[in-house]
Design a protein around this motif. Structure first.
Motif, PDB file in Angstrom:
ATOM      1  N   LYS A 280       1.162   6.948  -6.852  1.00 12.81           N
ATOM      2  CA  LYS A 280       0.190   8.032  -6.999  1.00 12.81           C
ATOM      3  C   LYS A 280       0.889   9.393  -6.896  1.00 12.81           C
ATOM      4  N   GLN A 281       1.894   9.454  -6.023  1.00 10.28           N
ATOM      5  CA  GLN A 281       2.630  10.719  -5.829  1.00 10.28           C
ATOM      6  C   GLN A 281       3.643  10.957  -6.944  1.00 10.28           C
ATOM      7  N   ASP A 282       3.833   9.936  -7.784  1.00  4.91           N
ATOM      8  CA  ASP A 282       4.821   9.996  -8.857  1.00  4.91           C
ATOM      9  C   ASP A 282       6.235  10.152  -8.285  1.00  4.91           C
ATOM     10  N   ASN A 283       6.465   9.470  -7.182  1.00  4.39           N
ATOM     11  CA  ASN A 283       7.765   9.562  -6.501  1.00  4.39           C
ATOM     12  C   ASN A 283       8.628   8.367  -6.934  1.00  4.39           C
ATOM     13  N   LYS A 284       9.510   8.627  -7.917  1.00  2.00           N
ATOM     14  CA  LYS A 284      10.272   7.528  -8.524  1.00  2.00           C
ATOM     15  C   LYS A 284      11.236   6.858  -7.545  1.00  2.00           C
TER      16      LYS A 284
ATOM     17  N   TYR B  38       0.822  -1.203   0.000  1.00  2.00           N
ATOM     18  CA  TYR B  38       0.000   0.000   0.000  1.00  2.00           C
ATOM     19  C   TYR B  38       0.865   1.266   0.000  1.00  2.00           C
ATOM     20  N   LYS B  39       2.067   1.164   0.597  1.00  2.00           N
ATOM     21  CA  LYS B  39       2.984   2.303   0.518  1.00  2.00           C
ATOM     22  C   LYS B  39       3.390   2.516  -0.941  1.00  2.00           C
ATOM     23  N   LEU B  40       3.609   1.406  -1.631  1.00  2.00           N
ATOM     24  CA  LEU B  40       3.984   1.501  -3.048  1.00  2.00           C
ATOM     25  C   LEU B  40       2.893   2.232  -3.844  1.00  2.00           C
ATOM     26  N   LEU B  41       1.644   1.899  -3.558  1.00  2.00           N
ATOM     27  CA  LEU B  41       0.540   2.554  -4.277  1.00  2.00           C
ATOM     28  C   LEU B  41       0.561   4.067  -4.025  1.00  2.00           C
ATOM     29  N   VAL B  42       0.876   4.438  -2.776  1.00  2.00           N
ATOM     30  CA  VAL B  42       0.926   5.875  -2.452  1.00  2.00           C
ATOM     31  C   VAL B  42       2.044   6.537  -3.271  1.00  2.00           C
TER      32      VAL B  42
END
Lengths: 271, 184
Positions: free
Chosen positions: A237-241, A230-234
């Motif tokens: 979504k944040q577009d944090n590569k 779920y952290k990965l999904l966040v």
């Protein structure tokens, strides 16, 4: 008590437990029971026996007289050991239903073979091109599975509240409830935390969502690896590569981690 | 290792393969039972899970000695379902609406109710075969007249006397047991 009187009493008890007394007789019998503890006890046992042995009935507990015993069992159900045991059972249950659902879907799919074949042909030609152009947001859209957060198993009061609010998408209420509980240093059921994290996420409070997922991971339950997914999904979504890559590496460090295969696909697609 | 012991230990140890085997082997039968008795698919899932949790708790408390895992699991599922239906009925009668279900509370309550039932059953087994037979059908709603015909008694009065005597006997056995005072 002589035999006749005894029979008469049995008849009255019979009529009472079978609900065959007139209201007047019933009230009179009940006041008689109030004055006679032995009679009251006898009627209670007869009633319990009838309800217990009748296949279509059940003898319910008078919770007021078993408060302590109930609390002890509830405490046991909330213990870390039983929560882990319960998560294990739930995991097997998920696998079982996945297989059942796959079988059902297989049947449905039979009728759509032609459509599926056309789609696959199209996809096989265009997939490399399509994947090559995916943004993190696209990956988020492909893999977001917030509805996959398990339903709760041993639901306590707090858990039932969160469950109900989540169903009705009242995310603000969930996060407020969580904050109030936090101030009171109350502990949350592991799966409730996932729903709290998801609620922060849906409200756009990504940092709070990440913090809650971290708390979930630190609980070190058997389901902890879900927290990283779920952290990965966040992060997607944040577009944090950078964080996406870091979290993917954490998930891919163990094949047993939740959604390992999906994480592997994302990793390959991002290369 | 006996089959029952294998399954109970696997549940406690979290052996995924064997727990999955429990689902594959026993879940379909429970599903049929609940769906045939006014239940929905979600009910089956809840009842089966709660029954396994009940078994785990009981086995952790003191090792369960059961001849057939399947029969015991089925009985527990059936009783959980009986209890669920009774509670639903009482809620509807009292308030007209179903409250938010607190499953932890309901499993804890069921655990004590099941303990009481097993205590009653233990005492019931001490009765004569005739008493067990007549009380079983009486508790399941058969009228005195039907019992008279079914078991070939001479008169309703004889049946009634027999029921009273057998019922009094089981109550006497219950009251004489120290556990009764403890649970009352």
């Amino acid at each position: 008590m002589n035999s006749n009187k005894e029979d008469k009493m049995h008849e009255m008890i019979d009529a009472y437990i079978n609900d065959m007394m007139s209201l007047k007789d019933k009230l009179s019998f009940e006041s008689r029971m109030e004055a006679d503890e032995i009679l009251k006890e006898e009627v209670f046992i007869y009633m319990s026996l009838k309800e217990s042995f009748n296949e279509k009935d059940w003898h319910t507990l008078d919770k007021r007289s078993h408060g302590e015993a109930l609390q002890n069992i509830k405490k046991e159900l909330k213990s870390a050991t039983l929560q882990n045991v319960s998560i294990n059972v739930k995991k097997a249950e998920e696998e079982y239903y996945n297989v059942i659902n796959k079988k059902l879907n297989k049947r449905k799919k039979f009728y759509f073979v032609a459509i599926a074949a056309s789609f696959l042909l199209f996809a096989s030609i265009n997939l490399p091109y399509l994947l090559g152009n995916d943004s993190l947001e696209d990956h988020y859209n492909n893999y977001a599975d917030w509805e996959g957060i398990p339903s709760l198993i041993e639901k306590g009061d707090e858990v039932a509240i969160i469950e109900k609010l989540y169903e009705s998408k009242d995310y603000n209420a969930i996060t407020s409830h969580y904050e109030i509980m936090q101030n009171g240093s109350e502990t949350f059921h592991a799966y409730s935390l996932l729903k709290v994290g998801a609620s922060y996420f849906f409200n756009g409070n990504y940092n709070e969502a990440l913090q809650v997922f971290d708390v979930f991971i630190q609980l070190d339950t058997i389901a902890s690896s879900r927290g990283n997914w779920y952290k990965l999904l966040v992060y997607l979504k944040q577009d944090n590569k950078r964080k996406t890559q870091e979290t993917l590496n954490v998930i891919l460090s163990n094949k047993n981690n939740y959604n390992y295969k999906q994480a592997l696909k994302i990793k390959k697609d991002l290369k | 290792m006996q089959e029952s012991e294998k399954y109970l230990q696997a549940l406690i140890d979290g052996d995924n393969k064997i727990i999955l085997d429990i689902y594959n082997r026993f879940h379909p039968k429970i599903q049929v039972f609940i769906l045939r008795n006014n239940g929905r698919h979600e009910d089956v899932q809840d009842v089966f899970h709660d029954a396994l949790m009940y078994l785990i708790m009981k086995h952790r408390e003191s090792p369960l000695q059961i001849a057939s895992f399947e029969a015991y699991l089925f009985t527990i599922c059936k009783n959980i379902w009986r209890s669920t239906l009774k509670n639903k009925k009482e809620w509807v009668m009292k308030d007209g609406v179903l409250p938010l279900v607190n499953k932890e509370d309901s499993l804890a309550t069921f655990t004590i109710e099941q303990k009481h039932l097993e205590f009653y059953q233990e005492k019931f087994q001490l009765l004569s075969d005739n008493c067990k037979e007549i009380l079983s059908i009486y508790f399941n709603g058969m009228s005195y007249e039907e019992i008279m015909k079914d078991l070939s008694y001479n008169s309703i009065n004889v049946v009634r006397q027999r029921v009273y005597k057998c019922r009094a006997k089981v109550v006497q056995l219950i009251k004489a047991d120290f556990r009764y005072k403890k649970q009352a």
